[in-house]
Design a protein around this motif. Structure first.
Motif, PDB file in Angstrom:
ATOM      1  N   LEU A 124       1.039  -1.476  -0.318  1.00  0.00           N
ATOM      2  CA  LEU A 124      -0.263   0.281   0.063  1.00  0.00           C
ATOM      3  C   LEU A 124       0.817   1.124  -0.303  1.00  0.00           C
ATOM      4  O   LEU A 124       1.965   1.117   0.296  1.00  0.00           O
ATOM      5  N   PRO A 125       0.532   2.301  -1.348  1.00  0.00           N
ATOM      6  CA  PRO A 125       1.513   3.418  -1.076  1.00  0.00           C
ATOM      7  C   PRO A 125       1.226   4.368   0.381  1.00  0.00           C
ATOM      8  O   PRO A 125      -0.326   4.634   0.181  1.00  0.00           O
ATOM      9  N   LEU A 126       2.448   4.485   0.781  1.00  0.00           N
ATOM     10  CA  LEU A 126       2.460   6.099   2.013  1.00  0.00           C
ATOM     11  C   LEU A 126       2.498   7.119   1.292  1.00  0.00           C
ATOM     12  O   LEU A 126       1.993   7.947   1.146  1.00  0.00           O
ATOM     13  N   VAL A 127       3.980   7.236   0.435  1.00  0.00           N
ATOM     14  CA  VAL A 127       4.294   8.012  -0.020  1.00  0.00           C
ATOM     15  C   VAL A 127       4.568   7.777  -1.512  1.00  0.00           C
ATOM     16  O   VAL A 127       4.758   6.132  -1.904  1.00  0.00           O
ATOM     17  N   GLU A 128       3.920   7.977  -3.047  1.00  0.00           N
ATOM     18  CA  GLU A 128       4.957   7.798  -4.249  1.00  0.00           C
ATOM     19  C   GLU A 128       4.589   8.861  -5.245  1.00  0.00           C
ATOM     20  O   GLU A 128       3.764   9.849  -5.003  1.00  0.00           O
ATOM     21  N   VAL A 140       7.259  11.583   9.428  1.00  0.00           N
ATOM     22  CA  VAL A 140       7.924  11.208  10.635  1.00  0.00           C
ATOM     23  C   VAL A 140       7.494  10.463  10.907  1.00  0.00           C
ATOM     24  O   VAL A 140       7.525  10.785  12.167  1.00  0.00           O
ATOM     25  N   PHE A 141       6.110  10.493  10.756  1.00  0.00           N
ATOM     26  CA  PHE A 141       5.204   9.507  11.586  1.00  0.00           C
ATOM     27  C   PHE A 141       3.921   8.394  10.948  1.00  0.00           C
ATOM     28  O   PHE A 141       3.392   8.555  10.618  1.00  0.00           O
ATOM     29  N   SER A 157       0.352  15.845   5.265  1.00  0.00           N
ATOM     30  CA  SER A 157       1.758  15.781   4.460  1.00  0.00           C
ATOM     31  C   SER A 157       2.510  14.569   4.181  1.00  0.00           C
ATOM     32  O   SER A 157       2.868  13.966   5.304  1.00  0.00           O
ATOM     33  N   VAL A 158       3.395  15.338   2.760  1.00  0.00           N
ATOM     34  CA  VAL A 158       4.503  13.482   2.936  1.00  0.00           C
ATOM     35  C   VAL A 158       5.240  14.320   4.365  1.00  0.00           C
ATOM     36  O   VAL A 158       5.710  12.684   4.567  1.00  0.00           O
TER      37      VAL A 158
END
Length: 684
Positions: free
Chosen positions: A445-449, A465-466, A459-460
């Motif tokens: 599953l994409p968190l950042v893509e 960070v979390f 936000s990115v």
């Protein structure tokens, strides 16, 4: 340090696991509230009907193409390039490993011995306190100082890597070592003040780079005092922050208003070697060094409390109390993957925010057939997650400067698994299923893509960070403590060591499922993953390779179909490694309520009729953990880091005398096990 403060776990652990280790290493995580309290729908047949793993394994038929000249061509490369090949001694790998042995018998957890197979012997390469530089003082256990510790080998060696120096004909190498934590109760005489213990203890954390030398490939290594590459990286060493969260307001502090420079690294557990010859180190149980409010969602999710820490660093340095004005974000600056160049003693280590922030066991890299670098990492806590990073840019052969930027930007994913058996067959005991194995499919599953956050409302920078909170929102799969995650350079398959989870199935906690099939999972298991299509794919197939334990007492252990009566008992898989022909090697870490043997190193055959056969190669001494295995079978050698020997002892009454056995205090050490030049007993 008052040993009475280390007693909360007494009565809660059995077997060889030490209550002291639980306190010092992870701040008694097993006693505290589980950090992940989300109610994710996981390991269910929630996607379209699950595809049988056996029907999709064809997706990795061309996996050998992943590992071509870019990683195994050792021709005329710059220093450190092609390090994965150099680690194995270079050259063409044999069809069968020359590291043959008869499995040793398991050793009772009260025995203070280092045991190896018949025909082998062992020797420590370097110990805690050994002098590293030409001007380093000799180790004096009764008169330790922070100044001396800066020039000596640190405490509790964990992840270990050895890279042969090109052009040295196998006689010279550089070794990298993590120093995870300290045990002041057995390190220091009672006469030393608490303030002195803190000062020396702080410096004994961190990382070490040290040169090795030997006469030839058949002789043991010795470390080189005063080697040009020797380096100690300690609590006040500056680190450069990279990636999208560098400079974020979430990382800024009174001492670093730029949010781009962090002092030190903490809780360094496992790690990984990159193809361009740098080392990765995972910041794991950093939470136990900080005091916070204990009430914010982020403090709770990352395990930070408002109680005094066991070492009390917050009394010596204000940044370890995040309630202090200007240091509210200090704990956000830990929990990253650190990259170190062992060939440049002046290069600042880097913390890569693109790879997410959680309790990293480590990170291991492979180059996909599309040229992108893929790194796998586990979050070592009960009910937390498995992650994958895919670089934005592609690997370039022999372009080290470019390749050293690959982990600074890319896509971050978290795993969601789906089983393919009826839910009612999962009974919490790992009883065999009607289709013959625990298996299924999964998605990354994409968190950042593509540089964008894929998590609604975050936000990115917030995702990175979390990361735990972001993964919660996506409904990722809760795991039984993912520790080391290693891709095989032979097949491309990925192996995940799930150490244990004593809380699974307890009241209010998640129950068993196909990929975590046991409630109160004391012995752990190992998952085998096949990426579908390419290494950077977002779909995979999976199955359980091992369901660990002692087959003599647990009929529901599983060893990939190999007869249970012919395997070595194994519990709590932790670090993973491969030999030159692709066999998996597993080091173990403790067995709460487990099998009651000393930890060890085990070989697991992955192919042919012997697939699933587990053979114990060595066992470590009383109270110790087996860490950082390196398998150099072409040299007929194995290396392990022996961590926290004699953990339950005191200065006055040591619980171990490893490695010198001369009635002195125990000293964590890196050990080489090698074939004897002539026949003899296999025990030192």
């Amino acid at each position: 340090m008052d040993s009475k403060r280390l007693l909360p776990m007494i009565g809660h652990v059995r077997g060889k696991r030490s209550a002291v280790t639980c306190q010092l290493k992870c701040d008694n995580q097993c006693l505290g509230e589980v950090c992940n309290t989300t109610s994710n729908d996981y390991f269910r047949d929630i996607a379209s009907a699950a595809v049988s793993r056996r029907a999709v394994l064809g997706g990795t038929a061309g996996a050998v193409a992943l590992f071509g000249a870019s990683q195994f061509d050792a021709a005329a490369a710059p220093l450190g390039e092609n390090a994965l090949a150099a680690r194995r001694g270079g050259g063409k790998a044999p069809k069968r490993t020359p590291l043959t042995f008869d499995a040793i018998s398991p050793v009772d957890f009260k025995v203070d011995e280092f045991n190896v197979p018949e025909g082998y012997t062992w020797k420590p390469i370097i110990r805690w306190g050994d002098p590293l530089f030409a001007d380093s003082p000799a180790f004096d256990p009764k008169k330790q100082t922070a100044k001396a510790a800066r020039k000596q080998f640190g405490y509790n060696n964990d992840y270990t890597e050895i890279i042969e120096i090109p052009g040295s004909e196998g006689r010279r190498a550089v070794m990298f070592v993590n120093h995870e934590y300290t045990n002041e109760n057995i390190m220091f005489p009672p006469s030393m003040s608490i303030e002195q213990q803190r000062e020396v203890g702080m410096i004994n954390h961190g990382l070490t780079v040290v040169e090795l030398e030997r006469k030839n490939s058949n002789s043991p290594y010795k470390y080189v005092q005063g080697g040009k590459l020797n380096r100690r990286i300690v609590i006040d060493t500056p680190y450069r922050v990279t990636g999208p969260a560098a400079g974020s307001d979430l990382l800024k502090t009174k001492a670093d208003p730029s949010g781009t420079k962090v002092l030190g690294t903490l809780g360094n557990c496992s790690g990984g070697l990159t193809p361009w010859g740098t080392l990765l180190s995972g910041e794991e149980n950093y939470h136990s060094y900080f005091v916070g409010t204990g009430e914010t969602p982020t403090d709770k999710r990352y395990g930070i409390t408002n109680k005094e820490t066991v070492r009390g660093w917050e009394h010596s340095d204000p940044r370890f109390d995040t309630r202090n004005e200007g240091f509210e974000n200090e704990s956000n600056r830990f929990g990253w993957i650190v990259e170190v160049d062992p060939f440049d003693p002046k290069a600042a280590p880097r913390k890569h925010t693109s790879m997410g922030r959680f309790k990293h066991e480590g990170a291991n890299v492979i180059i996909g057939e599309d040229g992108h670098v893929v790194a796998y990492s586990g979050d070592d806590e009960k009910f937390d997650y498995l992650y994958k990073f895919v670089s934005k840019r592609k690997y370039r052969k022999n372009d080290r400067r470019h390749n050293m930027t690959l982990l600074e930007e890319g896509d971050l994913y978290v795993a969601k698994f789906t089983g393919n058996s009826p839910v009612e067959e999962i009974d919490g005991k790992a009883t065999p299923l009607s289709d013959g194995e625990f298996d299924g499919t999964g998605r990354w599953l994409p968190l950042v893509e593509n540089g964008r956050s894929m998590v609604e409302g975050m936000s990115v920078e917030e995702v990175l960070v979390f990361t735990r909170i972001a993964a919660d929102k996506l409904g990722a799969t809760k795991m039984d403590r993912c520790e080391d995650v290693e891709p095989s350079l032979k097949t491309g398959r990925v192996y995940v060591a799930c150490t244990n989870n004593s809380d699974r199935g307890k009241e209010g906690k998640e129950g068993a499922n196909e990929a975590n099939p046991r409630t109160q999972n004391r012995d752990g298991h190992v998952i085998e993953i096949d990426e579908l299509g390419s290494q950077s794919s977002t779909r995979f197939a999976w199955s359980l390779l091992l369901v660990c334990g002692d087959p003599a007492t647990d009929e529901n252990t599983y060893f990939a179909g190999y007869p249970r009566e012919h395997v070595s008992p194994i519990s709590c898989p932790d670090n993973l490694a491969f030999d030159s022909v692709g066999n998996l090697w597993i080091s173990t870490d403790g067995a709460p309520d487990g099998i009651g043997y000393n930890d060890g190193l085990f070989k697991v055959t992955l192919s042919g009729n012997d697939r699933g056969r587990v053979q114990q190669f060595l066992s470590v001494p009383r109270d110790a953990e087996t860490c950082g295995p390196i398998i150099r079978d072409q040299d007929r050698s194995v290396f392990v880091s022996v961590q926290h020997p004699g953990e339950d002892g005191t200065w006055e009454k040591p619980n171990s005398y490893f490695p010198d056995y001369n009635n002195t205090l125990p000293r964590p050490a890196v050990v080489q096990v090698y074939k004897k030049p002539r026949r003899g007993r296999g025990r030192r």
